[in-house]
Scaffold this motif. Structure first.
Motif, mmCIF file in Angstrom:
data_model
loop_
_atom_site.group_PDB
_atom_site.id
_atom_site.type_symbol
_atom_site.label_atom_id
_atom_site.label_comp_id
_atom_site.label_asym_id
_atom_site.label_seq_id
_atom_site.Cartn_x
_atom_site.Cartn_y
_atom_site.Cartn_z
ATOM 1 N N GLN A 25 9.856 50.891 -109.202
ATOM 2 C CA GLN A 25 9.689 49.444 -109.239
ATOM 3 C C GLN A 25 8.240 49.108 -108.897
ATOM 4 O O GLN A 25 7.573 49.837 -108.167
ATOM 5 C CB GLN A 25 10.623 48.784 -108.221
ATOM 6 C CG GLN A 25 12.089 48.985 -108.541
ATOM 7 C CD GLN A 25 12.977 48.606 -107.379
ATOM 8 O OE1 GLN A 25 12.987 49.290 -106.367
ATOM 9 N NE2 GLN A 25 13.706 47.522 -107.525
ATOM 10 N N LEU A 26 7.777 47.997 -109.429
ATOM 11 C CA LEU A 26 6.406 47.534 -109.166
ATOM 12 C C LEU A 26 6.414 46.365 -108.197
ATOM 13 O O LEU A 26 7.265 45.486 -108.276
ATOM 14 C CB LEU A 26 5.752 47.068 -110.466
ATOM 15 C CG LEU A 26 5.231 48.132 -111.397
ATOM 16 C CD1 LEU A 26 4.789 47.501 -112.714
ATOM 17 C CD2 LEU A 26 4.077 48.877 -110.767
ATOM 18 N N MET A 27 5.446 46.371 -107.299
ATOM 19 C CA MET A 27 5.224 45.268 -106.372
ATOM 20 C C MET A 27 3.770 44.825 -106.554
ATOM 21 O O MET A 27 2.854 45.591 -106.280
ATOM 22 C CB MET A 27 5.437 45.734 -104.925
ATOM 23 C CG MET A 27 5.099 44.713 -103.872
ATOM 24 S SD MET A 27 4.970 45.376 -102.174
ATOM 25 C CE MET A 27 6.415 46.372 -101.977
ATOM 26 N N PHE A 28 3.558 43.623 -107.064
ATOM 27 C CA PHE A 28 2.204 43.093 -107.215
ATOM 28 C C PHE A 28 1.904 42.162 -106.045
ATOM 29 O O PHE A 28 2.715 41.299 -105.710
ATOM 30 C CB PHE A 28 2.052 42.308 -108.521
ATOM 31 C CG PHE A 28 1.999 43.176 -109.743
ATOM 32 C CD1 PHE A 28 0.909 44.005 -109.995
ATOM 33 C CD2 PHE A 28 3.034 43.166 -110.662
ATOM 34 C CE1 PHE A 28 0.863 44.801 -111.123
ATOM 35 C CE2 PHE A 28 2.996 43.952 -111.799
ATOM 36 C CZ PHE A 28 1.900 44.771 -112.023
ATOM 37 N N ILE A 29 0.738 42.353 -105.441
ATOM 38 C CA ILE A 29 0.273 41.496 -104.354
ATOM 39 C C ILE A 29 -1.065 40.920 -104.788
ATOM 40 O O ILE A 29 -2.001 41.666 -105.047
ATOM 41 C CB ILE A 29 0.115 42.286 -103.046
ATOM 42 C CG1 ILE A 29 1.446 42.924 -102.653
ATOM 43 C CG2 ILE A 29 -0.430 41.389 -101.942
ATOM 44 C CD1 ILE A 29 1.336 43.947 -101.556
ATOM 45 N N LEU A 30 -1.142 39.603 -104.877
ATOM 46 C CA LEU A 30 -2.371 38.921 -105.284
ATOM 47 C C LEU A 30 -2.995 38.269 -104.065
ATOM 48 O O LEU A 30 -2.363 37.452 -103.397
ATOM 49 C CB LEU A 30 -2.060 37.867 -106.354
ATOM 50 C CG LEU A 30 -3.222 36.999 -106.820
ATOM 51 C CD1 LEU A 30 -4.296 37.846 -107.492
ATOM 52 C CD2 LEU A 30 -2.726 35.928 -107.776
ATOM 53 N N SER A 31 -4.230 38.645 -103.761
ATOM 54 C CA SER A 31 -4.907 38.123 -102.579
ATOM 55 C C SER A 31 -6.410 38.359 -102.693
ATOM 56 O O SER A 31 -6.855 39.139 -103.529
ATOM 57 C CB SER A 31 -4.373 38.831 -101.325
ATOM 58 O OG SER A 31 -5.123 38.492 -100.183
ATOM 59 N N ASP A 32 -7.163 37.712 -101.804
ATOM 60 C CA ASP A 32 -8.593 38.004 -101.726
ATOM 61 C C ASP A 32 -8.847 39.241 -100.862
ATOM 62 O O ASP A 32 -9.964 39.712 -100.757
ATOM 63 C CB ASP A 32 -9.380 36.805 -101.204
ATOM 64 C CG ASP A 32 -9.039 36.427 -99.774
ATOM 65 O OD1 ASP A 32 -8.169 37.067 -99.157
ATOM 66 O OD2 ASP A 32 -9.646 35.462 -99.268
ATOM 67 N N GLY A 33 -7.788 39.762 -100.240
ATOM 68 C CA GLY A 33 -7.908 40.987 -99.456
ATOM 69 C C GLY A 33 -8.277 40.786 -98.009
ATOM 70 O O GLY A 33 -8.161 41.707 -97.199
ATOM 71 N N ARG A 34 -8.717 39.598 -97.650
ATOM 72 C CA ARG A 34 -9.084 39.349 -96.250
ATOM 73 C C ARG A 34 -7.819 39.487 -95.402
ATOM 74 O O ARG A 34 -6.754 39.060 -95.772
ATOM 75 C CB ARG A 34 -9.669 37.958 -96.056
ATOM 76 C CG ARG A 34 -10.847 37.553 -96.946
ATOM 77 C CD ARG A 34 -11.974 38.555 -96.947
ATOM 78 N NE ARG A 34 -13.234 38.006 -97.411
ATOM 79 C CZ ARG A 34 -13.756 38.260 -98.598
ATOM 80 N NH1 ARG A 34 -13.104 38.988 -99.475
ATOM 81 N NH2 ARG A 34 -14.935 37.788 -98.926
#
Length: 138
Positions: A34-43
Motif C-alpha cells: 500500500q502507498l502512503m503519500f505525505i505532502l508537507s514542506d518538511g519542517r
C-alpha cells in the motif's frame, strides 16, 4: 507543529486494518504493498532527531506500506523562505556540535521534491506509474 510520527503511526494502523478487512492480494496471491503519500514542506520532521519517526517508518515498511514524502519546497525571496536543501540544523555528535544539512539522513527513504504545488498531478502520476511497475517486478 506537525506530528509526523503520530501521522505515520495512525495511517499505518488504518491501512493495516483496511488490508485485513479486505483481501488485498495480487493475482498470484502475493500481498500487495500500500502507498502512503505525505505532502508537507518538511519542517518539523527532525523533532526528536527523527528517531521515533524512523521507528514508525520501519513499522510501516514491515507491514508492506510504503510512505512517500512529497516535499513542497517553495523558496521565496519575499518571505525569506529557504529551500530545504539550503536549511541547516545542528546536532551534538560525540560531544561536538555539528552543522548538518536539513536533508542529510532524512528519515523518509522515499521522498519527492516539488517546488510548485501545480506539479502535484504529474508527480503523483509518475510515482504511481513507478509503483505499479515495481509491483509487477516483485
Amino acid at each position: 507543529k506537525s506530528d509526523f510520527e503520530g501521522l505515520v503511526s495512525n495511517v499505518t494502523s488504518r491501512l493495516a486494518e483496511a488490508r485485513h478487512s479486505t483481501s488485498m492480494r495480487s493475482t498470484d496471491g502475493k500481498e500487495l504493498m500500500q502507498l502512503m503519500f505525505i505532502l508537507s514542506d518538511g519542517r518539523g520532521v527532525w523533532a526528536n532527531e527523527g528517531e521515533k519517526l524512523r521507528v514508525q517508518i520501519a513499522r510501516a515498511l514491515s507491514k508492506r506500506i510504503l510512505p512517500v514524502f512529497l516535499i513542497l519546497d517553495k523558496e521565496s525571496v519575499e518571505s525569506n523562505a529557504k529551500s530545504v536543501f539550503d536549511v541547516q540544523r545542528v546536532k551534538w555528535i560525540d560531544g561536538k556540535l555539528n552543522v548538518l544539512g536539513f536533508m542529510d539522513n532524512f528519515p523518509f527513504p522515499y521522498y519527492i521534491h516539488m517546488s510548485d504545488v501545480r506539479e502535484l498531478p504529474n508527480v503523483l502520476a509518475d510515482a504511481l506509474k513507478q509503483w505499479f511497475t515495481s509491483q509487477q517486478d516483485e
